[in-house]
Write a protein that holds these residues in place. Structure first.
Motif, PDB file in Angstrom:
ATOM      1  N   GLY A 193       0.786  -1.445   0.086  1.00 24.23           N
ATOM      2  CA  GLY A 193      -0.004   0.100  -0.124  1.00 24.23           C
ATOM      3  C   GLY A 193       0.871   1.259  -0.035  1.00 24.23           C
ATOM      4  O   GLY A 193       0.273   2.503  -0.060  1.00 24.23           O
ATOM      5  N   THR A 194       2.331   0.965   0.286  1.00 29.64           N
ATOM      6  CA  THR A 194       2.840   2.416   0.356  1.00 29.64           C
ATOM      7  C   THR A 194       4.156   2.380  -0.818  1.00 29.64           C
ATOM      8  O   THR A 194       4.159   2.540  -1.735  1.00 29.64           O
ATOM      9  N   LEU A 195       5.272   1.915  -0.162  1.00 30.53           N
ATOM     10  CA  LEU A 195       6.536   1.529  -0.961  1.00 30.53           C
ATOM     11  C   LEU A 195       6.719   0.064  -1.860  1.00 30.53           C
ATOM     12  O   LEU A 195       7.628   0.258  -2.814  1.00 30.53           O
ATOM     13  N   GLY A 196       6.003  -0.733  -1.502  1.00 31.74           N
ATOM     14  CA  GLY A 196       6.122  -2.099  -2.169  1.00 31.74           C
ATOM     15  C   GLY A 196       6.174  -1.926  -3.710  1.00 31.74           C
ATOM     16  O   GLY A 196       7.141  -2.584  -4.353  1.00 31.74           O
ATOM     17  N   PRO A 197       5.307  -1.277  -4.298  1.00 33.85           N
ATOM     18  CA  PRO A 197       5.384  -1.348  -5.895  1.00 33.85           C
ATOM     19  C   PRO A 197       6.442  -0.590  -6.396  1.00 33.85           C
ATOM     20  O   PRO A 197       6.720  -0.519  -7.854  1.00 33.85           O
ATOM     21  N   LEU A 198       7.080   0.222  -5.763  1.00 35.98           N
ATOM     22  CA  LEU A 198       8.006   1.347  -6.314  1.00 35.98           C
ATOM     23  C   LEU A 198       9.400   0.505  -6.396  1.00 35.98           C
ATOM     24  O   LEU A 198       9.608  -0.151  -5.888  1.00 35.98           O
ATOM     25  N   SER A 199      10.317   1.242  -7.615  1.00 37.13           N
ATOM     26  CA  SER A 199      11.762   1.046  -7.716  1.00 37.13           C
ATOM     27  C   SER A 199      12.422   1.179  -6.293  1.00 37.13           C
ATOM     28  O   SER A 199      11.871   2.000  -5.654  1.00 37.13           O
ATOM     29  N   PRO A 200      13.646   0.693  -6.224  1.00 34.52           N
ATOM     30  CA  PRO A 200      14.592   1.098  -4.909  1.00 34.52           C
ATOM     31  C   PRO A 200      14.851   2.359  -5.007  1.00 34.52           C
ATOM     32  O   PRO A 200      14.655   2.821  -4.069  1.00 34.52           O
ATOM     33  N   LEU A 201      15.040   2.998  -5.950  1.00 35.74           N
ATOM     34  CA  LEU A 201      15.674   4.523  -6.062  1.00 35.74           C
ATOM     35  C   LEU A 201      14.204   5.232  -5.637  1.00 35.74           C
ATOM     36  O   LEU A 201      14.166   6.168  -4.870  1.00 35.74           O
ATOM     37  N   ASP A 202      13.030   4.979  -6.125  1.00 30.06           N
ATOM     38  CA  ASP A 202      11.854   5.758  -5.799  1.00 30.06           C
ATOM     39  C   ASP A 202      11.301   5.305  -4.378  1.00 30.06           C
ATOM     40  O   ASP A 202      10.830   6.224  -3.647  1.00 30.06           O
ATOM     41  N   LYS A 203      11.579   4.157  -3.753  1.00 35.37           N
ATOM     42  CA  LYS A 203      11.485   3.784  -2.452  1.00 35.37           C
ATOM     43  C   LYS A 203      12.190   4.847  -1.605  1.00 35.37           C
ATOM     44  O   LYS A 203      12.011   5.326  -0.551  1.00 35.37           O
ATOM     45  N   LEU A 204      13.444   4.798  -2.027  1.00 37.85           N
ATOM     46  CA  LEU A 204      14.453   5.920  -0.966  1.00 37.85           C
ATOM     47  C   LEU A 204      13.885   7.552  -1.198  1.00 37.85           C
ATOM     48  O   LEU A 204      14.179   8.128  -0.174  1.00 37.85           O
ATOM     49  N   GLN A 205      13.536   7.871  -2.476  1.00 34.17           N
ATOM     50  CA  GLN A 205      12.914   9.169  -2.530  1.00 34.17           C
ATOM     51  C   GLN A 205      11.815   9.571  -1.683  1.00 34.17           C
ATOM     52  O   GLN A 205      11.460  10.330  -1.263  1.00 34.17           O
ATOM     53  N   ALA A 206      10.669   8.328  -1.731  1.00 35.11           N
ATOM     54  CA  ALA A 206       9.422   8.490  -1.232  1.00 35.11           C
ATOM     55  C   ALA A 206       9.763   8.427   0.391  1.00 35.11           C
ATOM     56  O   ALA A 206       9.286   9.011   1.207  1.00 35.11           O
ATOM     57  N   SER A 207      10.680   7.567   0.942  1.00 30.46           N
ATOM     58  CA  SER A 207      11.024   7.398   2.331  1.00 30.46           C
ATOM     59  C   SER A 207      11.699   8.922   2.744  1.00 30.46           C
ATOM     60  O   SER A 207      11.271   9.262   3.971  1.00 30.46           O
ATOM     61  N   TYR A 208      12.574   9.709   2.081  1.00 28.29           N
ATOM     62  CA  TYR A 208      13.241  10.688   2.551  1.00 28.29           C
ATOM     63  C   TYR A 208      12.026  11.801   2.305  1.00 28.29           C
ATOM     64  O   TYR A 208      11.813  12.467   3.507  1.00 28.29           O
ATOM     65  N   PHE A 209      11.192  11.952   1.521  1.00 27.27           N
ATOM     66  CA  PHE A 209      10.238  12.900   1.388  1.00 27.27           C
ATOM     67  C   PHE A 209       9.159  12.814   2.634  1.00 27.27           C
ATOM     68  O   PHE A 209       8.936  13.652   3.324  1.00 27.27           O
ATOM     69  N   GLN A 210       8.911  11.387   2.925  1.00 26.81           N
ATOM     70  CA  GLN A 210       7.907  11.307   4.145  1.00 26.81           C
ATOM     71  C   GLN A 210       8.620  11.473   5.505  1.00 26.81           C
ATOM     72  O   GLN A 210       8.075  11.516   6.516  1.00 26.81           O
ATOM     73  N   ALA A 211      10.078  11.471   5.499  1.00 17.95           N
ATOM     74  CA  ALA A 211      10.617  11.698   6.764  1.00 17.95           C
ATOM     75  C   ALA A 211      10.774  13.245   6.902  1.00 17.95           C
ATOM     76  O   ALA A 211      10.770  13.748   8.151  1.00 17.95           O
ATOM     77  N   VAL A 212      10.784  14.052   5.928  1.00 15.88           N
ATOM     78  CA  VAL A 212      10.735  15.525   5.969  1.00 15.88           C
ATOM     79  C   VAL A 212       9.432  16.010   6.176  1.00 15.88           C
ATOM     80  O   VAL A 212       9.179  17.224   7.235  1.00 15.88           O
ATOM     81  N   THR A 213       8.391  15.523   5.469  1.00 15.49           N
ATOM     82  CA  THR A 213       7.195  16.435   5.286  1.00 15.49           C
ATOM     83  C   THR A 213       6.371  16.225   6.899  1.00 15.49           C
ATOM     84  O   THR A 213       5.597  17.396   6.881  1.00 15.49           O
ATOM     85  N   PRO A 214       6.512  15.162   7.761  1.00 17.56           N
ATOM     86  CA  PRO A 214       5.661  15.577   8.966  1.00 17.56           C
ATOM     87  C   PRO A 214       6.201  16.719   9.857  1.00 17.56           C
ATOM     88  O   PRO A 214       5.838  16.933  10.588  1.00 17.56           O
ATOM     89  N   ARG A 215       7.570  17.215   9.393  1.00 22.10           N
ATOM     90  CA  ARG A 215       8.113  18.323  10.287  1.00 22.10           C
ATOM     91  C   ARG A 215       7.791  19.608   9.593  1.00 22.10           C
ATOM     92  O   ARG A 215       8.056  20.396  10.369  1.00 22.10           O
ATOM     93  N   THR A 216       7.380  19.385   8.530  1.00 22.19           N
ATOM     94  CA  THR A 216       7.175  20.885   7.788  1.00 22.19           C
ATOM     95  C   THR A 216       5.930  21.155   7.096  1.00 22.19           C
ATOM     96  O   THR A 216       5.087  21.662   7.567  1.00 22.19           O
ATOM     97  N   ALA A 217       5.773  20.631   5.907  1.00 20.81           N
ATOM     98  CA  ALA A 217       4.515  20.848   4.758  1.00 20.81           C
ATOM     99  C   ALA A 217       3.670  20.077   4.841  1.00 20.81           C
ATOM    100  O   ALA A 217       2.359  20.513   4.900  1.00 20.81           O
TER     101      ALA A 217
END
Length: 188
Positions: free
Chosen positions: A27-51
C-alpha cells in the motif's frame, strides 16, 4: 549547529526507518523501484516536520511508521521556520540534559558550550505542556470517536504541529472532535 545536526539526524534516521518499515508494504513503498522507495522515504521523513504533503497513503502505513510520523510531527521544524512542533532545538536540549543526567556530568553541554539552566527549563516546559495538550486532545477524540487510538493521536499531533496529515479519518470526525483539533491547532 544544534538545528543542523538535529535536523540531519531526524532526516537520515527517519528516512532509514520508513524505508525499512515500509519496503515491502504493497500500500505504500512496495510497488516502487528501489530509487523511488528511497526518495519517497526521504520525503515522508521530511514532510511530517514541515509541509504535511502526503505522497504515500498514511492510512496504509504500518502502525510503527505512523507512530514514527507522530514523533516527527511532535518534534517539528527548526526554530527559525514557520513549521510547527516543539522544535528541533528543544528536543536536542532535552536530549543533552538527559545525557548529562545519565553520565553524571555536572552541567549539560553541546559542542563545548555550557547550556544555561534557563534554556533547559524552557525546553522541558515546552515539551511537558505540549505533551499535556496532546494527551488531552487524544483523550477527547478517543472518548468521542470510534477510531483506533493511533489514528486519534495521529490527528491530534498533526493538528498540534499544524502539519495537515491524516490517516483518512478527518472527514468522519464529529463536531466535538473537530473543535478539539481546532483548539489544539491554535495552541500548537
Amino acid at each position: 549547529k544544534i538545528m543542523l545536526c538535529g535536523t540531519a539526524i531526524l532526516i537520515i534516521g527517519g528516512t532509514l526507518c520508513i524505508l525499512g518499515l515500509e519496503w515491502n508494504n504493497p500500500g505504500t513503498l512496495g510497488p516502487l523501484s528501489p530509487l523511488d522507495k528511497l526518495q519517497a522515504s526521504y520525503f515522508q521523513a521530511v514532510t511530517p516536520r514541515t509541509a504535511g504533503i502526503a505522497t504515500l497513503d498514511y492510512g496504509q502505513m504500518h502502525h510503527d511508521t505512523a507512530f514514527l510520523s507522530i514523533v516527527l510531527m511532535f518534534i517539528g521544524a527548526g526554530p527559525n521556520s514557520t513549521g510547527g512542533g516543539i522544535k528541533v532545538s528543544t528536543i536536542v536540549l532535552i536530549w543533552a540534559a538527559a545525557i548529562t543526567i545519565f553520565t553524571g556530568k555536572k552541567n549539560p553541554e553541546l559542542f563545548g558550550w555550557r547550556l544555561s539552566t534557563q534554556q533547559i527549563y524552557q525546553a522541558f516546559g515546552v515539551a511537558f505542556f505540549s505533551t499535556i495538550v496532546l494527551i488531552w486532545g487524544a483523550f477527547i477524540l478517543s472518548w468521542v470517536e470510534h477510531f483506533t487510538f493511533l489514528d486519534d493521536l495521529f490527528e491530534v499531533t498533526s493538528a498540534f504541529g499544524t502539519v495537515g496529515l491524516t490517516r483518512g479519518i478527518t472527514p468522519y470526525l464529529s463536531d466535538v472532535s473537530k473543535w478539539t483539533l481546532i483548539v489544539v491547532m491554535f495552541i500548537g
